[in-house]
Design a protein around this motif. Structure first.
Motif, PDB file in Angstrom:
ATOM      1  N   LEU A   4       0.686  -1.225   0.050  1.00 33.43           N
ATOM      2  CA  LEU A   4       0.058   0.112   0.099  1.00 33.43           C
ATOM      3  C   LEU A   4       0.864   1.108  -0.045  1.00 33.43           C
ATOM      4  CD1 LEU A   4      -2.941   1.341   0.212  1.00 33.43           C
ATOM      5  CD2 LEU A   4      -2.167   1.282   2.978  1.00 33.43           C
ATOM      6  N   ALA A   6       0.721   5.692  -0.441  1.00 34.13           N
ATOM      7  CA  ALA A   6      -0.099   7.088  -0.506  1.00 34.13           C
ATOM      8  C   ALA A   6       0.914   8.264  -0.980  1.00 34.13           C
ATOM      9  CB  ALA A   6      -0.933   7.293   0.669  1.00 34.13           C
ATOM     10  N   CYS A  48      -9.729   7.326   3.370  1.00 36.32           N
ATOM     11  CA  CYS A  48      -9.440   7.608   1.868  1.00 36.32           C
ATOM     12  C   CYS A  48      -8.834   6.144   1.468  1.00 36.32           C
ATOM     13  CB  CYS A  48      -8.069   8.533   1.753  1.00 36.32           C
ATOM     14  SG  CYS A  48      -8.765  10.270   1.906  1.00 36.32           S
ATOM     15  N   ILE A  49      -8.004   5.614   2.006  1.00 35.05           N
ATOM     16  CA  ILE A  49      -7.516   4.177   1.704  1.00 35.05           C
ATOM     17  C   ILE A  49      -8.871   3.282   1.483  1.00 35.05           C
ATOM     18  CG2 ILE A  49      -6.437   2.136   2.609  1.00 35.05           C
ATOM     19  CD1 ILE A  49      -4.391   4.144   4.001  1.00 35.05           C
ATOM     20  N   SER A  50      -9.704   3.219   2.415  1.00 35.41           N
ATOM     21  CA  SER A  50     -10.979   2.421   2.214  1.00 35.41           C
ATOM     22  C   SER A  50     -12.029   2.759   1.335  1.00 35.41           C
ATOM     23  CB  SER A  50     -11.304   1.766   3.665  1.00 35.41           C
ATOM     24  OG  SER A  50     -11.791   2.914   4.261  1.00 35.41           O
ATOM     25  N   ARG A  51     -11.849   4.193   0.841  1.00 31.23           N
ATOM     26  CA  ARG A  51     -12.563   4.741  -0.219  1.00 31.23           C
ATOM     27  C   ARG A  51     -13.824   5.075   0.226  1.00 31.23           C
ATOM     28  NH1 ARG A  51     -10.766   7.079  -1.677  1.00 31.23           N
ATOM     29  NH2 ARG A  51     -11.743   7.524  -3.774  1.00 31.23           N
ATOM     30  N   ILE A  60      -3.377   7.020  -4.336  1.00 30.03           N
ATOM     31  CA  ILE A  60      -3.386   5.904  -3.401  1.00 30.03           C
ATOM     32  C   ILE A  60      -3.294   4.603  -4.336  1.00 30.03           C
ATOM     33  CG2 ILE A  60      -4.190   4.367  -1.235  1.00 30.03           C
ATOM     34  CD1 ILE A  60      -5.617   7.208  -0.553  1.00 30.03           C
ATOM     35  N   TYR A  62      -2.771   0.138  -4.099  1.00 34.77           N
ATOM     36  CA  TYR A  62      -2.966  -0.881  -3.487  1.00 34.77           C
ATOM     37  C   TYR A  62      -2.684  -2.078  -4.352  1.00 34.77           C
ATOM     38  CZ  TYR A  62      -4.947  -5.036  -0.955  1.00 34.77           C
ATOM     39  OH  TYR A  62      -4.945  -6.120  -0.033  1.00 34.77           O
ATOM     40  N   LEU A 173      -7.068  -3.197   7.991  1.00 33.41           N
ATOM     41  CA  LEU A 173      -7.007  -1.834   8.645  1.00 33.41           C
ATOM     42  C   LEU A 173      -7.743  -1.896   9.915  1.00 33.41           C
ATOM     43  CD1 LEU A 173      -7.939  -0.021   5.403  1.00 33.41           C
ATOM     44  CD2 LEU A 173      -5.822  -0.449   5.921  1.00 33.41           C
TER      45      LEU A 173
END
Length: 257
Positions: A4, A6, A48-51, A60, A62, A173
């Motif tokens: 991952l 960012a 943000c990562i998990s949308r 970002i 993954y 996460l």
């Protein structure tokens, strides 16, 4: 390659810069910590990562894929799973049902089995067998048929972890996984997170205020303050870093020798 990453992520809420060019790199196989004082932007970055949260600039990735155009369900389908600061379970459902619901990203919709639809019944046996394996791993076998609302807080935390792992993610996460837990529950959850990483080969990204947990389980840590990166390194080094100590003045962090 990082599992991952960012780069230069920006999120503004009106005039507030929640994230101001944040960078993050999480190596595969690690337990990686994301820390900072209240309001630093940690949960915003998680969103943000998990949308769950759009970002106005930056990128970002993954597993090499740009997540910018994806929604939460799409991101989870790529092999992510997430827990939240506040326990987010189906409280009137049993432990078993909650774990089954966690399988939807990998196996389709287990609710079909619960509702006795023909397509669901064909998978019900396999789903339940897998759910019982997850329950055994998390010490939940004796409470499989109990409504989660009646379980002790520490057990509810375990159910949430088991549900997240039921989709067999590559990246987990964890947003403040021991918040509200007593010392014994914290110690048990630390061991569970280590086992998830070691035995299931799941990379873990954890936001946490409990610095004893960060020191105990994290391989590396990134520190945010006011939406910006201020430090990165091993936990012991980071918690002695002058900028980190200054950022945490008035917070519950102690520099450690």
């Amino acid at each position: 390659m990082d599992l991952l990453s960012a780069r230069g992520v920006h999120v503004h809420f009106g005039g507030l810069r929640a994230l101001d060019g944040v960078d993050l790199s999480v190596p595969p196989g690690s337990i990686y910590g994301l820390i900072g004082p209240n309001g630093a932007g940690k949960t915003t970055l998680f969103n943000c990562i998990s949308r769950f949260q759009p970002y106005s600039a930056g990128a970002i990735h993954y597993r090499g894929r740009d997540l910018g155009a994806l929604g939460p369900h799409d991101a989870m389908g790529l092999g992510m799973a997430r827990t939240f600061q506040n326990i987010n379970l189906f409280r009137s459902r049993s432990t078993l049902d909650n774990i089954l619901i966690g399988m939807h990203a990998r196996l389709g919709n287990p609710l079909a089995a619960m509702l006795s639809l023909p397509s669901g019944r064909r998978r019900e046996g396999a789903l339940r067998g897998r759910a019982r394996q997850m329950a055994e791993m998390f010490g939940l076998t004796d409470v499989l048929d109990q409504q989660v609302v009646h379980l002790p807080f520490g057990y509810q935390k375990r159910v949430e972890l088991a549900r997240a792992l039921a989709s067999e993610p590559t990246l987990l996460l964890l947003d403040e996984p021991v918040a509200g837990c007593n010392e014994e529950e914290t110690r048990e959850l630390c061991e569970i997170v280590r086992a998830i990483n070691r035995d299931l080969n799941v990379t873990v990204l954890v936001v946490e205020h409990d610095m004893s947990l960060v020191r105990a389980i994290c391989d590396e840590v990134t520190v945010l303050d006011f939406g910006r990166n201020i430090a990165r390194g091993a936990p012991v080094e980071i918690l002695n870093h002058p900028a980190v100590v200054e950022a945490y003045l008035g917070e519950t962090v102690a520099p450690h020798a």
